[in-house]
Structure formats: C-alpha cells, structure tokens
Write a protein that holds these residues in place. Sequence first.
Motif, PDB file in Angstrom:
ATOM      1  N   UNK B 256       0.833  -1.212   0.000  1.00  0.00           N
ATOM      2  CA  UNK B 256       0.000   0.000   0.000  1.00  0.00           C
ATOM      3  C   UNK B 256       0.869   1.264   0.000  1.00  0.00           C
ATOM      4  N   UNK B 257       2.113   1.081   0.464  1.00  0.00           N
ATOM      5  CA  UNK B 257       3.018   2.234   0.575  1.00  0.00           C
ATOM      6  C   UNK B 257       3.609   2.631  -0.785  1.00  0.00           C
ATOM      7  N   UNK B 258       3.397   1.802  -1.793  1.00  0.00           N
ATOM      8  CA  UNK B 258       3.980   2.126  -3.111  1.00  0.00           C
ATOM      9  C   UNK B 258       3.235   3.310  -3.706  1.00  0.00           C
ATOM     10  N   UNK B 259       3.985   4.371  -3.935  1.00  0.00           N
ATOM     11  CA  UNK B 259       3.404   5.536  -4.620  1.00  0.00           C
ATOM     12  C   UNK B 259       4.481   6.137  -5.507  1.00  0.00           C
ATOM     13  N   UNK B 260       4.258   6.082  -6.809  1.00  0.00           N
ATOM     14  CA  UNK B 260       5.207   6.715  -7.720  1.00  0.00           C
ATOM     15  C   UNK B 260       4.514   7.971  -8.246  1.00  0.00           C
ATOM     16  N   UNK B 261       4.854   9.109  -7.645  1.00  0.00           N
ATOM     17  CA  UNK B 261       4.149  10.372  -7.924  1.00  0.00           C
ATOM     18  C   UNK B 261       2.638  10.102  -7.834  1.00  0.00           C
ATOM     19  N   UNK B 262       1.896  10.475  -8.895  1.00  0.00           N
ATOM     20  CA  UNK B 262       0.471  10.101  -8.860  1.00  0.00           C
ATOM     21  C   UNK B 262       0.167   9.134 -10.009  1.00  0.00           C
ATOM     22  N   UNK B 263       1.251   8.526 -10.508  1.00  0.00           N
ATOM     23  CA  UNK B 263       1.098   7.630 -11.656  1.00  0.00           C
ATOM     24  C   UNK B 263       0.712   6.220 -11.201  1.00  0.00           C
ATOM     25  N   UNK B 264       1.430   5.752 -10.192  1.00  0.00           N
ATOM     26  CA  UNK B 264       1.186   4.383  -9.723  1.00  0.00           C
ATOM     27  C   UNK B 264       0.826   4.406  -8.238  1.00  0.00           C
ATOM     28  N   UNK B 265      -0.418   4.096  -7.944  1.00  0.00           N
ATOM     29  CA  UNK B 265      -0.878   4.021  -6.549  1.00  0.00           C
ATOM     30  C   UNK B 265      -1.722   2.768  -6.363  1.00  0.00           C
ATOM     31  N   UNK B 266      -2.015   2.419  -5.143  1.00  0.00           N
ATOM     32  CA  UNK B 266      -2.827   1.232  -4.826  1.00  0.00           C
ATOM     33  C   UNK B 266      -2.296  -0.027  -5.523  1.00  0.00           C
ATOM     34  N   UNK B 267      -0.991  -0.256  -5.343  1.00  0.00           N
ATOM     35  CA  UNK B 267      -0.371  -1.407  -6.015  1.00  0.00           C
ATOM     36  C   UNK B 267      -0.471  -2.686  -5.184  1.00  0.00           C
ATOM     37  N   UNK B 268      -1.221  -2.613  -4.071  1.00  0.00           N
ATOM     38  CA  UNK B 268      -1.248  -3.788  -3.182  1.00  0.00           C
ATOM     39  C   UNK B 268      -1.868  -5.024  -3.855  1.00  0.00           C
ATOM     40  N   UNK B 269      -2.750  -4.762  -4.819  1.00  0.00           N
ATOM     41  CA  UNK B 269      -3.372  -5.911  -5.484  1.00  0.00           C
ATOM     42  C   UNK B 269      -2.320  -6.704  -6.267  1.00  0.00           C
ATOM     43  N   UNK B 270      -1.252  -5.998  -6.698  1.00  0.00           N
ATOM     44  CA  UNK B 270      -0.178  -6.698  -7.413  1.00  0.00           C
ATOM     45  C   UNK B 270       0.477  -7.706  -6.467  1.00  0.00           C
ATOM     46  N   UNK B 271       0.688  -7.277  -5.226  1.00  0.00           N
ATOM     47  CA  UNK B 271       1.247  -8.205  -4.235  1.00  0.00           C
ATOM     48  C   UNK B 271       0.247  -9.325  -3.954  1.00  0.00           C
ATOM     49  N   UNK B 272      -1.028  -8.943  -3.960  1.00  0.00           N
ATOM     50  CA  UNK B 272      -2.075  -9.955  -3.790  1.00  0.00           C
ATOM     51  C   UNK B 272      -1.967 -11.031  -4.867  1.00  0.00           C
ATOM     52  N   UNK B 273      -1.569 -10.604  -6.086  1.00  0.00           N
ATOM     53  CA  UNK B 273      -1.440 -11.568  -7.184  1.00  0.00           C
ATOM     54  C   UNK B 273      -0.322 -12.567  -6.885  1.00  0.00           C
ATOM     55  N   UNK B 274       0.833 -12.057  -6.441  1.00  0.00           N
ATOM     56  CA  UNK B 274       1.946 -12.973  -6.122  1.00  0.00           C
ATOM     57  C   UNK B 274       1.488 -13.951  -5.065  1.00  0.00           C
ATOM     58  N   UNK B 275       0.834 -13.393  -4.053  1.00  0.00           N
ATOM     59  CA  UNK B 275       0.463 -14.234  -2.939  1.00  0.00           C
ATOM     60  C   UNK B 275      -0.554 -15.291  -3.364  1.00  0.00           C
TER      61      UNK B 275
END
Lengths: 84, 392
Positions: B256-275
């Motif tokens: 959830x802490x991943x924030x690349x400016x305002x381009x990439x946010x809410x990336x937790x679902x990506x981790x959800x995919x790995x898991x």
Amino acid sequence: MGPDYIITAVTFMAVILNFIALRRKASKKDLWSSTTILLFGGFLYMMLIMDIPLPSFVSVMGHIFGPLAKPVMNWVTEGKVVHG
Amino acid sequence: MDKGKISAQQFALMMYLFIIGTAALVQPHTLVSIAGQDAWFSVIIVGIIQLGLITLYMKLGFRYPQQTIIQYGRLLTGKWFGSAIAVVYMLYFLILTAFVTRNIGNFIGSVVLPQTPLVVNMVVILIPVVYGCYLGIEVIGRTGEILFPWAMVVFVITALLLIPKMHPGELFPMFPEGVMPAVKASYPLLGFPSLEISICLLLIPFVQNQQKIKKYFYITSVATLISGTLLSVITIMVLGVDMTARSPYAVYDVAREIRVERVLERAEVIVGIIWLITSFMKLLICFYGTVIATVQCFDVINYKNLVIPFSFLLLPLSLWVLRNTAELEWSGIVYPMMALFPGFVIPAVLLIVGNFRGRGSGQKQGSVAQSQPHSQSQSQPQPHLQPQPQPE
C-alpha cells in the motif's frame, strides 16, 4: 445462509451422482472410498451450519497437546515485543 | 496412481512455491510480534534447520526412489504400523490443505472481497485446484513453471518500488535482548512451513531425472531462505516493528506504501497476485498430496475418483479447523507439535529402521539391488527392504 443450503444440496447431489457414475466403471474400493469421503464432508458441513457445538480442530489438538503446549506458549510469548 | 512424471527443475520450482506459499504473507506478522526487528534472524535459523530436514528427506527418499513414504513405510514396518503411518500422513495433509484453504479464504475475505461470504471465496479458489489435481502431476509441474517467473517479476518490481520508503534505521538496535527472541520466533515457523516439506516424500517418485533433485532442492531451500529474509527485512524497514506486528497481512500492507508520484498508486493488489499464485500452488500440491496419500492408504485404483469427493470434504473441514481468529495464535503453538510427527519423527524412524533392516537383509541376501516398477502395489507378498542405488 443462502450459500450454505446450496452447498449442502450440491454435496448430497454429488454423493448420489458419484455413486451412480462409479457403480458401473470403478472398483468397489474406489466407489466406497469416494462415497465415504463425500458423506463425511456432507455431514460435517451440515453439523457446522446447524451450529452443533463441535470443538474445532485446533481446540482438539490443544487438548491433546495441552500439557506440552501451555509451557511452550508461555515460553514463546514471554517477553513478546509487541502484543498485536 | 498417477503415471505422470515431472523434471527435477519442475520439482524444485514446485517446492519453492510450496515453501513460500501462504507463509510469505503471514510470516512477518508472526515473527515480528515475537522477535521485533530481529525477525530476519529467525528466518535464517529456520532456514538452517530446513536444510537439515531436507537432508533427512533426501536420504530417505533416495533409499526408495520409486516409492512414496506410505509404500516403504508399509514395507519397513509391516502392515499394521505401515497403515498407521499412511493414515497419519493422509490426515496430516488433509488438515494442512484445510488450513491453507482457510488462510486464503480469510485473506480474500478480509482485504480483497470483504462482503463476499467466506465459503464462496474458498469455493472459488478450490475449483481450479480440483481441476489441476484432476489433470495430474505433470500439469501441476508445468503450472509451477509458468507461474514462478510472474511471481518473481512482481516481487522484484515491488521491492524496487519500495526502496524510497525503506528506513534501515528500523532494523536497529540489533539483538537488544539477545538472540533468544529470534530463537523463540522461529518455533511457529518450524511447523509452518518447514516441517510441511515432508510432502516431498510423496512427490519424489514422480521425478524423472532424480539424480538432479538433491542439487535443485538445496538451491530451492537457500532461495526460500533468502526470499523469506528479504521479505522480513523489507516489511520491517517499510512499516516498522509496531505496524508489522499489528498487521495480519503485513506484506500486503507494505505494498500500500507504493506511490510513484500520482502515476502508480494502490499497487497492493499486485502483491495480492503474487500471494495468490504461491498460495494456489501450495494448495494444489497439498491437495494432490492428500489424494495420493489416500489412494495409497486405501489401495484405490484410480486417483481421479477421489479428487471431487475431497473437494466436498475440504470445504467444511477448512471451516472446522479454525472457528475464529482467536484460535489462530493458539494454532501457531499447537500446529508445530502436530507437524513434528509426520515431518520429522516418522521419517527419522523409517530411515533408522531402513538402515537396520537393509543391513540385516543385505547380510542374508548379498548385495542384490532391487528394481521395482513404479506402479508397485503395497500388498506385494515379498518385501523389498534393500535400498535402491542412490542417485548421486
């Protein structure tokens, strides 16, 4: 509750269909093993949805390993950094 | 029995995904709540113990490379003890599968789909698992091969994107209360997932080029050690000790802490995919192990006849293993004790018995190496106690 009744109905349908399908083409061991597993699953699910006071697996294991588990629990949690 | 074969590489990838499995997501929370910032050291301790366990499994597995532990358990200890061992493994893998199903259901229910009933989440994850198991070990091996690079790519990208959020100061001071908290924290990790690796004793007969297993299995073990340590270190550096200990799915919260400016946010679902990838593989392997153990326990002819019945048993079983989340902490204490028997005691005893009986029958019969067909039944009248030539 909706999914519970659907799953119970599907389980018992599966018991019947499995029995019919395997009766002709499978060996007796296969037939009885699969039917027993299905019936066990169906009855366990019914007991759970009817809230029959069934001790959970963890509590059963807790009773079995109780005398050993409690000192271990104390040892592990003693001086625990964060109580989350 | 399944006639499929997998390569040693596929076996290694399967075991990597199996070991990382559900542990990757819940491990930092458990470890950090006991050991604080020294949680990474617990992973190293468990990794070393894991290497010892793998050596034990390899020694035992290579004595009878064409048989599972259930088959040579019966040969070595006789019909009654052998059947008892078979029942222990069958129940152990059944309960493990139920635990993994419940973990996945809890995770999806609490962070991804909170309004969906738990049962529905578990049914949805069980459908592809049942289909994969029905298709056999070859399909499971190839699934691992396909999913592994995706999991690794996402893991590396996530780790790189988190670099700006990492605070190395969170790891200090190291060992403020000595190494004992780290040693204590390694206890729950021993049961979940280290002792579960005993499932390899059911999978070794399906591997084609067995002489390569040893090398790949050790590489896998070291890789899981490195991945686990990295996960703990990254989680602590990003979330800090307090937040990690309070978050049941800390790795997901880290993303959830991943924030690349305002381009990439809410990336937790990506981790959800790995898991979900690693958990899916773990569940698939556990389910397959349960079916194979049952087939050999009851001498069932076609394993496919048991796949669908087991899916109907697993669902209520996964609801029954844990009635509430309060039991989760207690299961972390009780589970390793239960896992110690199938994970260490039985393989060690079988290895000792195998050594003694092999030596005894070796003196009587000379050094005639046996050669058994792959699909050998347990009920053969002539027991083969001589170990097969070990692949080096």
